[in-house]
Design a protein around this motif. Structure first.
Motif, mmCIF file in Angstrom:
data_model
loop_
_atom_site.group_PDB
_atom_site.id
_atom_site.type_symbol
_atom_site.label_atom_id
_atom_site.label_comp_id
_atom_site.label_asym_id
_atom_site.label_seq_id
_atom_site.Cartn_x
_atom_site.Cartn_y
_atom_site.Cartn_z
ATOM 1 N N ALA A 115 0.835 -1.213 0.000
ATOM 2 C CA ALA A 115 0.000 0.000 0.000
ATOM 3 C C ALA A 115 0.866 1.258 0.000
ATOM 4 N N ALA A 116 1.965 1.238 0.736
ATOM 5 C CA ALA A 116 2.851 2.411 0.780
ATOM 6 C C ALA A 116 3.515 2.630 -0.574
ATOM 7 N N VAL A 117 3.925 1.574 -1.233
ATOM 8 C CA VAL A 117 4.574 1.702 -2.543
ATOM 9 C C VAL A 117 3.604 2.305 -3.554
ATOM 10 N N ILE A 118 2.343 1.982 -3.443
ATOM 11 C CA ILE A 118 1.351 2.530 -4.377
ATOM 12 C C ILE A 118 0.894 3.919 -3.941
ATOM 13 N N ALA A 119 0.661 4.125 -2.651
ATOM 14 C CA ALA A 119 0.046 5.364 -2.172
ATOM 15 C C ALA A 119 1.018 6.539 -2.129
ATOM 16 N N VAL A 120 2.280 6.332 -1.777
ATOM 17 C CA VAL A 120 3.224 7.449 -1.625
ATOM 18 C C VAL A 120 3.423 8.200 -2.948
ATOM 19 N N PRO A 121 3.674 7.551 -4.078
ATOM 20 C CA PRO A 121 3.811 8.342 -5.318
ATOM 21 C C PRO A 121 2.535 9.081 -5.702
ATOM 22 N N VAL A 122 1.377 8.472 -5.437
ATOM 23 C CA VAL A 122 0.118 9.159 -5.750
ATOM 24 C C VAL A 122 -0.027 10.402 -4.890
ATOM 25 N N LEU A 123 0.300 10.304 -3.601
ATOM 26 C CA LEU A 123 0.207 11.470 -2.711
ATOM 27 C C LEU A 123 1.202 12.551 -3.111
ATOM 28 N N ILE A 124 2.404 12.157 -3.483
ATOM 29 C CA ILE A 124 3.417 13.159 -3.887
ATOM 30 C C ILE A 124 2.970 13.860 -5.162
ATOM 31 N N ARG A 125 2.451 13.129 -6.117
ATOM 32 C CA ARG A 125 1.991 13.736 -7.373
ATOM 33 C C ARG A 125 0.832 14.690 -7.094
ATOM 34 N N THR A 126 -0.063 14.283 -6.204
ATOM 35 C CA THR A 126 -1.198 15.137 -5.861
ATOM 36 C C THR A 126 -0.721 16.390 -5.150
ATOM 37 N N ALA A 127 0.242 16.279 -4.261
ATOM 38 C CA ALA A 127 0.755 17.438 -3.522
ATOM 39 C C ALA A 127 1.487 18.385 -4.457
ATOM 40 N N ARG A 128 2.214 17.917 -5.449
ATOM 41 C CA ARG A 128 2.919 18.790 -6.389
ATOM 42 C C ARG A 128 1.939 19.582 -7.236
#
Length: 165
Positions: A115-128
Motif C-alpha cells: 500500500a505504501a509503494v502505491i500510495a506514496v507516489p500518488v500522494l506526492i503527485r497530488t501534492a505537487r
C-alpha cells in the motif's frame, strides 16, 4: 466271557549254550529297523539292541566379533535423534499460536508495504499539483537535471556529468 490263558515262560540260563542243532534265524542288514543295531555284550555275545541315535555334530561357534564403531555411534545417536524430534514437535505445538500470530503480522506488514509503494507516489503527485498549480499559467519554472554516467568493465571506475537546464 473272558477266559485267562496260561503261558509257559522259559528263560535260558546264561551258563548254558544252545544246542548246536538249533537253527538261528538269519536277519539281513536291510531288514534291521531304524534305531536297532548289532551290539556286543560284555560276555562277548553279539545281539540286536535298541541304540540311541548319534548326536548331531556340534555347530561351530564363531569367535565373538567386536562391535564396529559406526554401529555403536548409530545405536547411541538413534535415541538422541528421536528425543530431539519429539522435543521439537512438542515445542512447535506450544509455539503454534505464536507462529500463527506472526504469520498474520507478516501478511499485514506485506500489505502495508504494498500500500505504501502505491500510495506514496500518488500522494506526492497530488501534492505537487496542488502546490505548483496547473503549470504553464502559474509562472513557475522547472529545472531539468540530466546525469550521464559511464563505466568501463565490471569493476571499472565510473565517470559522470550532471547538466542543469
Amino acid at each position: 466271557m473272558y477266559e485267562p490263558t496260561a503261558y509257559e515262560i522259559t528263560t535260558p540260563h546264561p551258563w548254558t549254550q544252545p544246542p548246536a542243532t538249533a537253527a538261528r534265524p538269519v536277519i539281513l542288514p536291510a531288514e534291521i529297523p531304524p534305531g536297532v543295531d548289532w551290539v556286543t555284550l560284555p560276555n562277548g555275545v553279539r545281539t540286536l539292541a535298541y541304540t540311541q541315535p548319534a548326536p548331531p555334530p556340534p555347530i561351530p561357534v564363531a569367535a565373538a566379533q567386536p562391535i564396529p564403531a559406526w554401529a555403536k555411534t548409530t545405536a547411541l545417536l538413534a535415541p538422541t535423534v528421536g528425543v530431539g524430534i519429539g522435543a521439537a514437535g512438542i515445542g512447535l505445538s506450544y509455539a503454534a499460536p505464536g507462529l500463527i500470530a506472526m504469520s498474520h503480522a507478516l501478511w499485514s506488514a506485506a500489505a502495508l508495504v504494498v500500500a505504501a509503494v502505491i500510495a506514496v507516489p500518488v500522494l506526492i503527485r497530488t501534492a505537487r499539483r496542488a502546490v505548483g498549480g496547473s503549470g504553464a499559467g502559474s509562472g513557475g519554472s522547472t529545472t531539468h537535471i540530466t546525469q550521464n554516467i559511464t563505466a568501463t568493465g565490471l569493476f571499472g571506475r565510473a565517470n559522470g556529468t550532471i547538466n542543469h537546464r
